[in-house]
Motif scaffolding. Structure first.
Motif, PDB file in Angstrom:
ATOM      1  N   VAL A  56       0.842  -1.200   0.000  1.00 48.29           N
ATOM      2  CA  VAL A  56       0.000   0.000   0.000  1.00 48.29           C
ATOM      3  C   VAL A  56       0.875   1.246   0.000  1.00 48.29           C
ATOM      4  CG1 VAL A  56      -1.654   1.343   1.345  1.00 48.29           C
ATOM      5  CG2 VAL A  56      -1.977  -1.111   1.087  1.00 48.29           C
ATOM      6  N   ILE A  57       1.922   1.236   0.855  1.00 47.93           N
ATOM      7  CA  ILE A  57       2.810   2.403   0.915  1.00 47.93           C
ATOM      8  C   ILE A  57       3.492   2.628  -0.435  1.00 47.93           C
ATOM      9  CG2 ILE A  57       4.936   3.261   1.949  1.00 47.93           C
ATOM     10  CD1 ILE A  57       4.075   2.044   4.544  1.00 47.93           C
ATOM     11  N   LEU A  58       3.925   1.531  -1.059  1.00 44.40           N
ATOM     12  CA  LEU A  58       4.564   1.630  -2.373  1.00 44.40           C
ATOM     13  C   LEU A  58       3.615   2.238  -3.402  1.00 44.40           C
ATOM     14  CD1 LEU A  58       6.686  -1.588  -2.871  1.00 44.40           C
ATOM     15  CD2 LEU A  58       7.378   0.784  -3.256  1.00 44.40           C
ATOM     16  N   ILE A  59       2.372   1.748  -3.401  1.00 46.43           N
ATOM     17  CA  ILE A  59       1.403   2.237  -4.386  1.00 46.43           C
ATOM     18  C   ILE A  59       1.122   3.719  -4.166  1.00 46.43           C
ATOM     19  CG2 ILE A  59      -1.010   2.055  -5.123  1.00 46.43           C
ATOM     20  CD1 ILE A  59      -0.687  -1.001  -4.597  1.00 46.43           C
ATOM     21  N   PHE A  60       1.024   4.103  -2.890  1.00 47.12           N
ATOM     22  CA  PHE A  60       0.802   5.521  -2.607  1.00 47.12           C
ATOM     23  C   PHE A  60       1.945   6.367  -3.150  1.00 47.12           C
ATOM     24  CE2 PHE A  60      -2.492   4.760   0.708  1.00 47.12           C
ATOM     25  CZ  PHE A  60      -3.405   5.647   0.184  1.00 47.12           C
ATOM     26  N   ASN A  61       3.147   5.821  -3.103  1.00 39.07           N
ATOM     27  CA  ASN A  61       4.299   6.547  -3.608  1.00 39.07           C
ATOM     28  C   ASN A  61       4.092   6.951  -5.070  1.00 39.07           C
ATOM     29  OD1 ASN A  61       7.002   7.507  -3.844  1.00 39.07           O
ATOM     30  ND2 ASN A  61       7.458   5.606  -4.918  1.00 39.07           N
ATOM     31  N   PHE A  62       3.579   5.996  -5.887  1.00 41.13           N
ATOM     32  CA  PHE A  62       3.337   6.326  -7.287  1.00 41.13           C
ATOM     33  C   PHE A  62       2.093   7.189  -7.441  1.00 41.13           C
ATOM     34  CE2 PHE A  62       5.385   2.074  -7.420  1.00 41.13           C
ATOM     35  CZ  PHE A  62       6.610   2.536  -7.870  1.00 41.13           C
ATOM     36  N   ALA A  63       1.068   6.855  -6.665  1.00 36.64           N
ATOM     37  CA  ALA A  63      -0.220   7.522  -6.849  1.00 36.64           C
ATOM     38  C   ALA A  63      -0.157   8.980  -6.442  1.00 36.64           C
ATOM     39  CB  ALA A  63      -1.293   6.792  -6.056  1.00 36.64           C
ATOM     40  N   LEU A  64       0.607   9.273  -5.387  1.00 36.87           N
ATOM     41  CA  LEU A  64       0.570  10.632  -4.851  1.00 36.87           C
ATOM     42  C   LEU A  64       1.841  11.419  -5.123  1.00 36.87           C
ATOM     43  CD1 LEU A  64      -1.093  10.038  -1.376  1.00 36.87           C
ATOM     44  CD2 LEU A  64      -2.149  11.014  -3.397  1.00 36.87           C
ATOM     45  N   GLU A  65       2.832  10.784  -5.812  1.00 35.71           N
ATOM     46  CA  GLU A  65       4.109  11.477  -6.008  1.00 35.71           C
ATOM     47  C   GLU A  65       4.562  12.089  -4.697  1.00 35.71           C
ATOM     48  OE1 GLU A  65       5.918  11.490  -8.713  1.00 35.71           O
ATOM     49  OE2 GLU A  65       4.456  10.510 -10.022  1.00 35.71           O
ATOM     50  N   LEU A  66       4.925  11.222  -3.756  1.00 30.56           N
ATOM     51  CA  LEU A  66       5.181  11.699  -2.398  1.00 30.56           C
ATOM     52  C   LEU A  66       6.468  12.524  -2.308  1.00 30.56           C
ATOM     53  CD1 LEU A  66       4.102   8.685  -0.181  1.00 30.56           C
ATOM     54  CD2 LEU A  66       2.912  10.824  -0.565  1.00 30.56           C
ATOM     55  N   ASP A  67       6.432  13.729  -2.864  1.00 30.90           N
ATOM     56  CA  ASP A  67       7.585  14.601  -2.719  1.00 30.90           C
ATOM     57  C   ASP A  67       7.513  15.296  -1.366  1.00 30.90           C
ATOM     58  OD1 ASP A  67       6.232  17.465  -3.293  1.00 30.90           O
ATOM     59  OD2 ASP A  67       5.388  15.891  -4.583  1.00 30.90           O
ATOM     60  N   VAL A  68       8.580  15.995  -1.047  1.00 31.44           N
ATOM     61  CA  VAL A  68       8.708  16.536   0.306  1.00 31.44           C
ATOM     62  C   VAL A  68       7.500  17.387   0.692  1.00 31.44           C
ATOM     63  CG1 VAL A  68      10.176  17.883   1.855  1.00 31.44           C
ATOM     64  CG2 VAL A  68      11.202  16.516   0.024  1.00 31.44           C
ATOM     65  N   LYS A  69       7.009  18.191  -0.255  1.00 30.63           N
ATOM     66  CA  LYS A  69       5.952  19.128   0.110  1.00 30.63           C
ATOM     67  C   LYS A  69       4.625  18.411   0.392  1.00 30.63           C
ATOM     68  CE  LYS A  69       4.849  22.567  -2.628  1.00 30.63           C
ATOM     69  NZ  LYS A  69       5.259  23.372  -3.794  1.00 30.63           N
ATOM     70  N   THR A  70       4.212  17.542  -0.537  1.00 27.28           N
ATOM     71  CA  THR A  70       2.956  16.831  -0.297  1.00 27.28           C
ATOM     72  C   THR A  70       3.071  15.918   0.904  1.00 27.28           C
ATOM     73  OG1 THR A  70       3.708  15.589  -2.209  1.00 27.28           O
ATOM     74  CG2 THR A  70       1.560  16.670  -2.383  1.00 27.28           C
ATOM     75  N   ARG A  71       4.240  15.352   1.104  1.00 26.43           N
ATOM     76  CA  ARG A  71       4.413  14.387   2.178  1.00 26.43           C
ATOM     77  C   ARG A  71       3.953  14.939   3.514  1.00 26.43           C
ATOM     78  NH1 ARG A  71      10.321  12.777   2.044  1.00 26.43           N
ATOM     79  NH2 ARG A  71      10.070  12.606  -0.208  1.00 26.43           N
ATOM     80  N   ALA A  72       4.333  16.173   3.774  1.00 24.62           N
ATOM     81  CA  ALA A  72       4.015  16.762   5.070  1.00 24.62           C
ATOM     82  C   ALA A  72       2.521  16.726   5.339  1.00 24.62           C
ATOM     83  CB  ALA A  72       4.533  18.195   5.121  1.00 24.62           C
ATOM     84  N   THR A  73       1.724  16.914   4.291  1.00 24.09           N
ATOM     85  CA  THR A  73       0.285  17.002   4.516  1.00 24.09           C
ATOM     86  C   THR A  73      -0.426  15.659   4.429  1.00 24.09           C
ATOM     87  OG1 THR A  73       0.073  17.572   2.203  1.00 24.09           O
ATOM     88  CG2 THR A  73       0.029  19.400   3.769  1.00 24.09           C
ATOM     89  N   VAL A  74       0.123  14.711   3.654  1.00 26.40           N
ATOM     90  CA  VAL A  74      -0.631  13.471   3.461  1.00 26.40           C
ATOM     91  C   VAL A  74      -0.113  12.283   4.274  1.00 26.40           C
ATOM     92  CG1 VAL A  74      -1.330  14.129   1.151  1.00 26.40           C
ATOM     93  CG2 VAL A  74       0.672  12.671   1.452  1.00 26.40           C
ATOM     94  N   THR A  75       1.032  12.443   4.945  1.00 24.99           N
ATOM     95  CA  THR A  75       1.605  11.288   5.651  1.00 24.99           C
ATOM     96  C   THR A  75       0.603  10.641   6.602  1.00 24.99           C
ATOM     97  OG1 THR A  75       3.826  12.153   5.493  1.00 24.99           O
ATOM     98  CG2 THR A  75       3.424  10.540   7.215  1.00 24.99           C
ATOM     99  N   ALA A  76      -0.086  11.464   7.391  1.00 23.59           N
ATOM    100  CA  ALA A  76      -1.023  10.903   8.369  1.00 23.59           C
ATOM    101  C   ALA A  76      -2.089  10.067   7.667  1.00 23.59           C
ATOM    102  CB  ALA A  76      -1.680  12.025   9.170  1.00 23.59           C
ATOM    103  N   GLY A  77      -2.613  10.624   6.560  1.00 27.43           N
ATOM    104  CA  GLY A  77      -3.636   9.901   5.815  1.00 27.43           C
ATOM    105  C   GLY A  77      -3.116   8.597   5.241  1.00 27.43           C
ATOM    106  N   VAL A  78      -1.924   8.650   4.632  1.00 29.35           N
ATOM    107  CA  VAL A  78      -1.337   7.441   4.037  1.00 29.35           C
ATOM    108  C   VAL A  78      -1.125   6.377   5.106  1.00 29.35           C
ATOM    109  CG1 VAL A  78       0.723   6.511   2.944  1.00 29.35           C
ATOM    110  CG2 VAL A  78      -0.255   8.649   2.122  1.00 29.35           C
TER     111      VAL A  78
END
Lengths: 244, 233, 232
Positions: A56-78
């Motif tokens: 799931v974490i791997l798929i989120f990586n592709f789906a959300l392009e977990l770059d530094v900026k988005t990461r801060a806001t979506v980590t809790a959700g992921v």
């Protein structure tokens, strides 16, 4: 009542009756011990949960392009989506084991309160959740180079898991007794467990964004209230789910 | 030992048991015979406190069901056609678990005795998953007698067993019955039941329609008695 | 099947007449709202539909508890009836709400507490129907259904509270200053009359539908009974 003396029956005198509260906790401990011992041997439940969580974490990586900026806001959700999905897998399997060889009947035949069975299963399921979470957190931290080891976040994850497993154990006991048992649990569980998830995600992201305890506290309070309410109600209705 | 009066069980609109009366004296070995769907398993599940009666009174070993279920459960050993065992635990671990659920003291010693009784002492450290159907069923009996119950219920214990396993099971069943326990067993295998039980009851369409004892049966055939009792109804 | 009781026949007609009057009131009696114009008129039926959905939701949860206490199948029929009616009326409320929201907020859907809760409630109802479908034994179906409506009845208000803590843009019913700035409005006396009349009409429609659905449930039961008798 007349007692027959024979090599088997005379042991009845040795079978002592402990106080009911002590035997209640003994029954809970026995169920937890049984689940952990079986899992330690087969490891099928935990390995399935873990592999699934990492995927799931791997798929989120592709789906959300977990770059530094988005990461801060979506980590809790992921994180919570990962726990919830992996959790469903574990809850389903844990109850299916009870149903497979008719073991649930075996549990119900024992002279223990049904709530001991409920709490025993809740605690085993919680242990499985915690183990998965304890592995996912460092893996996520390393993969995305963020530090998730904050005391507050870990506390929230523990609290959120309690509420999730409290409802999940009840509904999984229901789901395994239906014809559509393999697919039903998430459909039943997700819509009713949303209050717990909302509070857990909000509190988690509060801690991740470095908010003060005062700002996160309302969500934590909510989480505690939901944990208590859901556990209490699930415990009260569990009898209706397992008894014919 | 077991008194059942006017027992009714409904599943929704379907009535499975219709005012069934049933008495068993202490030490009796009763075989419940009947066609499929007659309600044998349902009846046994109610006696085992696994299902609630819709109407009627049940009293086992002096305790009423379902109000005093916990007391009844302590005195009850149940073997169904499912083994009720955990595949990923060893034979001994399964007994340890159920022993703890029944709160049995000096459990280790008791487990040794029970494993000896069902002839599985040598396999105590093996996973139940690796057991044959017959061995699982023997261990299931071990599980059921672990807490030394006064009343034993067997629901089609011979299902899925080969000839040897059946013979072995019969030996254990005789052993269990010889120790003065009260036994109720459902079966549709008349030949097997004929020299096990001391009393034969026929359950048909939700009531006991006929009953005979081995002494009354004498030299006549159990099969004839069974056929006749079904034709009468 | 026994014929419809007189009270039900009367209620059938009364609710139809009241609905016609309510429609007339909405279109010809209530004045045009100044800011939003004609689209505001949907509000009278929208709120009434949501209200009926709520009623059904509460009746279902209460019937669930009653079933668990009594094990009487009649409560299962009531519960099922209430769930089905509530499911449909919430769906209507969501659709009418979207029709209103597009001109008012410029979007068909927002994740506002009421909308989100309504959507989740619909999901719970669908899960409930799927659960019932997967169980053959009627006793178990009734028991599990009751347990699930109970858990749902507990969870939905909590969901609402949780999401409510995010800011809402849904207008509060009777206008306050902040509500007005978000698309709310003050109601004039004729508007209020129309509004409460619609509310009453739909409550009556709820009672009539529930009654019919319970009769249908009993009929289904009777058919099953006859089928069993015939087969034996």
């Amino acid at each position: 009542m007349k007692r027959h003396s024979s090599s088997i029956t005379h042991h009845a005198s040795r079978i002592t009756r402990h106080s009911s509260l002590a035997s209640f906790f003994r029954a809970i401990a026995a169920i937890v011990w049984k689940d952990l011992a079986a899992e330690l041997r087969s490891r099928e439940l935990l390995s399935a949960m873990l592999v699934f969580a990492l995927l799931v974490i791997l798929i989120f990586n592709f789906a959300l392009e977990l770059d530094v900026k988005t990461r801060a806001t979506v980590t809790a959700g992921v994180l919570w989506v990962t726990f919830v999905f992996a959790g469903t897998l574990g809850l389903n399997r844990s109850m299916a084991i009870e149903k497979d060889r008719g073991c649930l009947d075996g549990l119900l035949l024992a002279p223990v309160d049904r709530s001991a069975i409920y709490f025993g299963k809740v605690i085993s399921n919680l242990v499985f959740m915690f183990i998965v979470e304890a592995i996912v957190l460092p893996v996520y931290s390393v993969l995305y180079n963020t530090n998730l080891f904050k005391l507050g976040l870990i506390g929230v994850i523990l609290l959120g898991s309690v509420g999730y497993v409290a409802v999940g154990t009840l509904l999984s006991a229901m789901a395994v007794q239906t014809r559509t048992r393999d697919v039903l649990l998430p459909i039943l569980l997700f819509p009713v467990v949303i209050p717990v998830l909302v509070a857990a995600v909000k509190a988690s992201s509060g801690f991740l964004q470095g908010l003060g305890l005062a700002e996160v506290m309302p969500w934590i309070n909510q989480l505690i209230v939901y944990d208590i309410v859901f556990t209490a109600v699930a415990f009260m209705v569990f009898d209706y789910v397992v008894e014919e | 030992m077991i008194q059942v009066r006017k027992l009714v069980k409904r599943f929704g609109l379907k009535t499975v048991l219709r005012g069934l009366d049933f008495q068993v004296q202490e030490g009796e070995f009763v075989a419940l015979l009947g066609p499929n769907g007659a309600g044998k398993t349902t009846f046994l599940r109610i006696l085992a406190s696994l299902a609630q009666p819709s109407l009627g009174e049940i009293c086992i070993a002096g305790y009423a069901l379902p109000t005093q279920a916990a007391a009844v459960r302590r005195r009850l050993g149940v073997v169904s056609h499912m083994p009720l065992l955990y595949g990923d635990l060893t034979a001994a671990e399964n007994l340890v678990f159920f022993g703890r659920m029944y709160d049995i003291s000096s459990l280790d010693q008791r487990i040794d005795e029970v494993l000896e009784l069902v002839g599985l002492a040598a396999r105590r450290r093996d996973l139940v998953r690796t057991f044959s159907r017959g061995m699982q069923q023997r261990l299931a009996i071990g599980r059921a007698v672990l807490h030394d119950p006064e009343v034993m219920l067997f629901d089609e214990p011979h299902t899925g067993l080969d000839q040897d396993a059946c013979d072995m099971l019969d030996k254990i069943l005789r052993d269990v019955a010889a120790r003065g326990r009260t036994v109720v067993m459902t079966s549709h295998d008349l030949a097997r039941v004929e020299d096990l039980a001391s009393r034969f009851d026929v359950l048909s369409r939700g009531v006991i329609t006929a009953s005979t004892t081995r002494s009354k049966l004498g030299q006549s055939n159990l099969l004839d008695f069974y056929r006749q009792s079904l034709q009468e109804t | 099947m026994e014929p419809q009781p007189l009270a039900l026949k009367i209620l059938n007609i009364v609710s139809a007449v009241l609905l016609a009057i309510a429609v007339w009131l909405v279109f010809f009696y209530a004045p045009l709202e100044l800011v939003m114009g004609a689209v505001q008129k949907i509000f009278y039926f929208h709120v009434a539909n949501a209200w009926v959905g709520m009623l059904g939701f509460i009746v279902a949860a209460v019937a669930g508890i009653a079933y668990l206490r009594t094990h009487d199948m009649k409560w299962d029929i009531v519960e099922m009836a209430a769930v089905e009616i509530s499911l449909i009326f919430f769906l209507i409320a969501i659709v009418t709400g979207s029709i209103w929201a597009y001109p008012a907020w410029g979007t068909w859907w927002t994740w506002d507490p009421r909308l989100t809760t309504a959507a989740i409630l619909e999901m719970i109802y669908i899960a409930y129907l799927l659960l019932r479908q997967g169980i053959e034994d009627p006793d178990r179906r009734a028991r599990f259904g009751a347990v699930y409506t109970l858990i749902g009845g507990l969870s939905v208000p909590l969901t609402f509270i949780s999401i409510r803590i995010f800011r809402t843009i849904h207008p509060a019913l009777i206008g306050t200053a902040s509500a007005a700035s978000q698309g709310g409005f003050d109601m004039t006396a004729p508007m209020k009359l129309t509004f409460f009349f619609s509310l009453f009409t739909f409550s009556l429609i709820f009672v009539v539908l529930l009654w019919h659905r319970i009769r249908l449930g009993r009929l289904v039961e009777k058919v099953e009974q006859l089928k069993l008798k015939f087969m034996q």
